[in-house]
Design an enzyme around this catalytic site. Structure first.
Site, PDB file in Angstrom:
ATOM      1  N   HIS A  67      25.429 -43.601   6.859  1.00 17.74           N
ATOM      2  CA  HIS A  67      24.858 -43.203   5.567  1.00 17.74           C
ATOM      3  C   HIS A  67      25.239 -41.746   5.356  1.00 17.74           C
ATOM      4  CE1 HIS A  67      21.901 -46.207   7.027  1.00 17.74           C
ATOM      5  NE2 HIS A  67      21.719 -46.496   5.756  1.00 17.74           N
ATOM      6  N   ASP A  70      22.957 -39.545   7.266  1.00 17.31           N
ATOM      7  CA  ASP A  70      23.010 -39.557   8.742  1.00 17.31           C
ATOM      8  C   ASP A  70      23.952 -38.473   9.224  1.00 17.31           C
ATOM      9  OD1 ASP A  70      21.829 -42.098   8.562  1.00 17.31           O
ATOM     10  OD2 ASP A  70      23.734 -43.136   8.901  1.00 17.31           O
ATOM     11  N   HIS A 237      17.310 -59.609   9.558  1.00 17.63           N
ATOM     12  CA  HIS A 237      16.873 -59.757   8.168  1.00 17.63           C
ATOM     13  C   HIS A 237      16.784 -61.237   7.790  1.00 17.63           C
ATOM     14  CE1 HIS A 237      18.472 -55.471   7.031  1.00 17.63           C
ATOM     15  NE2 HIS A 237      17.652 -55.467   8.059  1.00 17.63           N
ATOM     16  N   ASP A 262      25.746 -57.314  10.399  1.00 15.21           N
ATOM     17  CA  ASP A 262      24.976 -56.350  11.168  1.00 15.21           C
ATOM     18  C   ASP A 262      24.376 -57.138  12.316  1.00 15.21           C
ATOM     19  OD1 ASP A 262      25.584 -54.143   9.729  1.00 15.21           O
ATOM     20  OD2 ASP A 262      23.553 -53.717   9.036  1.00 15.21           O
TER      21      ASP A 262
HETATM   22  C1  GLT Z   1      18.409 -49.445   7.493  1.00 12.88           C
HETATM   23  C2  GLT Z   1      18.365 -50.929   7.390  1.00 12.88           C
HETATM   24  C3  GLT Z   1      19.624 -51.499   7.871  1.00 12.88           C
HETATM   25  C4  GLT Z   1      20.761 -51.201   6.938  1.00 12.88           C
HETATM   26  C5  GLT Z   1      21.149 -49.803   6.877  1.00 12.88           C
HETATM   27  C6  GLT Z   1      22.103 -49.605   5.729  1.00 12.88           C
HETATM   28  S1  GLT Z   1      19.882 -48.701   7.026  1.00 12.88           S
HETATM   29  O1  GLT Z   1      18.165 -49.045   8.803  1.00 12.88           O
HETATM   30  O2  GLT Z   1      17.250 -51.456   8.121  1.00 12.88           O
HETATM   31  O3  GLT Z   1      19.524 -52.865   8.067  1.00 12.88           O
HETATM   32  O4  GLT Z   1      21.898 -51.848   7.438  1.00 12.88           O
HETATM   33  O5  GLT Z   1      21.607 -48.900   4.663  1.00 12.88           O
HETATM   34 MN    MN Z   2      17.448 -54.280  10.729  1.00 14.55          MN
HETATM   35 MN    MN Z   3      21.479 -53.549   8.675  1.00 14.13          MN
END
Ligand code: GLT
Ligand code: MN
Ligand code: MN
Length: 403
Positions: A67, A70, A237, A262
């Protein structure tokens, strides 16, 4: 046929790895890092860049993600914040050149500063909308400058807390306008990287507009952004939204929108976003089954959006954690490749849908028949046959046979 390296495109998350302090909503920082002098200064930021690139080089990570806030400090004005960013980006650029480490994606932090209390692109305040636009404009520019292959939008605070004071339709329209402006600007400066939405259902916002892959794809499709925005999917997520990660990946893949991942845990028992490193080969096998089916993630990659625990005082743990994650992916990929080589999954699917291809299919084309024709067929036949394709137990234990 492709190399493991091209398949994974592993990436280190700057925020967790180099900025992680061990704080959480209930507790203060626990991790004192030798490269942090406790100030959010440009000097410290520059020192951190050295550490980051030494770490990534030793780890053998090909990519990183960051970011804007960061890598460089926040400032009282946009002008000063941009100047901070420019100073650090110049060094990032040199370091990338020197080490060969590349930028998988950049993004803007539109959630930490109090100004984003009510969201960024969906804020009810026009100044905040403007500030967010300016911040994203700059973040796209530095991502472009650093050769970033993607640009991510995680709508951390794009959502609502209470519908009684929220015009949902209007906020979604603001978000659409914002995304078109971002795309127009990327085009104008010649940035060819892939835009990615990162869905998450809640936390920090009570309800986020980019809830899951399906919500994002609906937004993308109805706002004329097909292909312009793909998805960066995160395991944790997905489970927060009540899905398995494999569901989210496969749903995105069939819509040609699986951009990047991610990587962290997808444990259904997690009640919130704990961002633990992936270690579960049952999970990584499922992930790799989808990724291999797609033929890789490029220009996306596998970003470890994961942090060490609060009690992980020794920075050496950062190596172990990433290596463990990479190892879990390598094992998952081997198992997934073996399953694919056996051709066992297409066989299961074929058996399961056999009635569409034979039986009724010979008499009536189920795809073309009308309701009336299907009714006539069923009235003549009587009872519907039970599904006899079975073998569920075997399928549920499938990965075990390959471990
Ligand atoms: C944040 C979030 C992550 C995202 C990032 C990107 S920041 O920590 O929980 O899952 O990938 O903005
Ligand atoms: Mn996360
Ligand atoms: Mn993420």
């Amino acid at each position: 046929g492709q190399s493991m390296k091209d398949l994974f495109r592993f990436s280190v998350a700057y925020w967790h790895t180099f900025r992680g302090t061990g704080s959480d909503p209930f507790g203060a920082p626990t991790l004192k890092r030798p490269w942090d002098d406790g100030t959010d200064s440009v000097e410290n930021a520059l020192k951190r860049v050295d550490v980051a690139f030494e770490f990534m080089t030793k780890l053998g990570a090909e990519f990183y993600c960051f970011h804007d806030r960061d890598v460089a400090p926040e400032a009282p004005t946009l002008k000063q914040a941009n100047a901070n960013l420019d100073k650090v980006v110049a060094k990032l650029k040199d370091k990338q050149k020197e080490t060969g480490v590349k930028l998988l994606w950049g993004t803007a932090n539109l959630f930490s500063h109090p100004r984003y209390l009510h969201g960024a692109a969906t804020s009810c305040n026009a100044d905040v909308f403007a500030y967010a636009a300016a911040q994203v404009k700059k973040a796209i520019e530095v991502t472009y400058e650093l050769g970033g292959e993607n640009y991510v939008f995680w709508g951390g605070r794009e959502g609502y807390t209470n519908l009684f004071n929220t015009d949902l339709n209007r906020e979604l329209a603001h978000l659409a306008k914002f995304m078109h402006m971002a795309h127009d600007h990327a085009k104008a400066i010649g940035f060819k990287g892939q835009f990615l939405f990162e869905p998450k259902p809640k936390e920090p916002t009570k309800h986020q507009y980019d809830f899951d892959a399906a919500a994002c794809l609906n937004f993308i499709g109805r706002n004329g952004l097909d292909g312009v925005i793909k998805l960066n999917l995160e395991a944790n997520h997905a489970t927060l939204a009540g899905h398995s990660f494999m569901h989210e990946l496969e749903y995105a893949r069939i819509h040609n929108a699986l951009g990047s991942i991610d990587a962290n845990t997808g444990d259904l028992l997690l009640g919130w976003d704990t961002d633990q490193f992936p270690t579960d080969i049952y999970l990584t096998t499922q992930i790799m089954l989808v990724i291999l089916e797609q033929g890789g993630l490029k220009p996306g990659g596998t970003n470890f959006d994961a942090k060490v625990r609060r009690e992980s005082f020794d920075p050496v743990d950062l190596f172990h954690a990433h290596i463990g994650g990479m190892d879990a992916f390598a094992r998952g990929a081997k198992i997934a490749a073996a399953i694919r080589k056996d051709g066992i999954l297409p066989e299961f699917v074929k058996t399961r849908y056999a009635s569409y291809d034979s039986g009724i299919g010979q008499k009536i084309d189920t795809g073309k028949a009308s309701f009336a024709e299907l009714e006539k067929y069923m009235l003549e036949k009587g009872e519907a046959a039970p599904n006899t394709s079975g073998r569920q137990e075997w399928i549920e234990n499938l990965i075990n046979q390959y471990v």
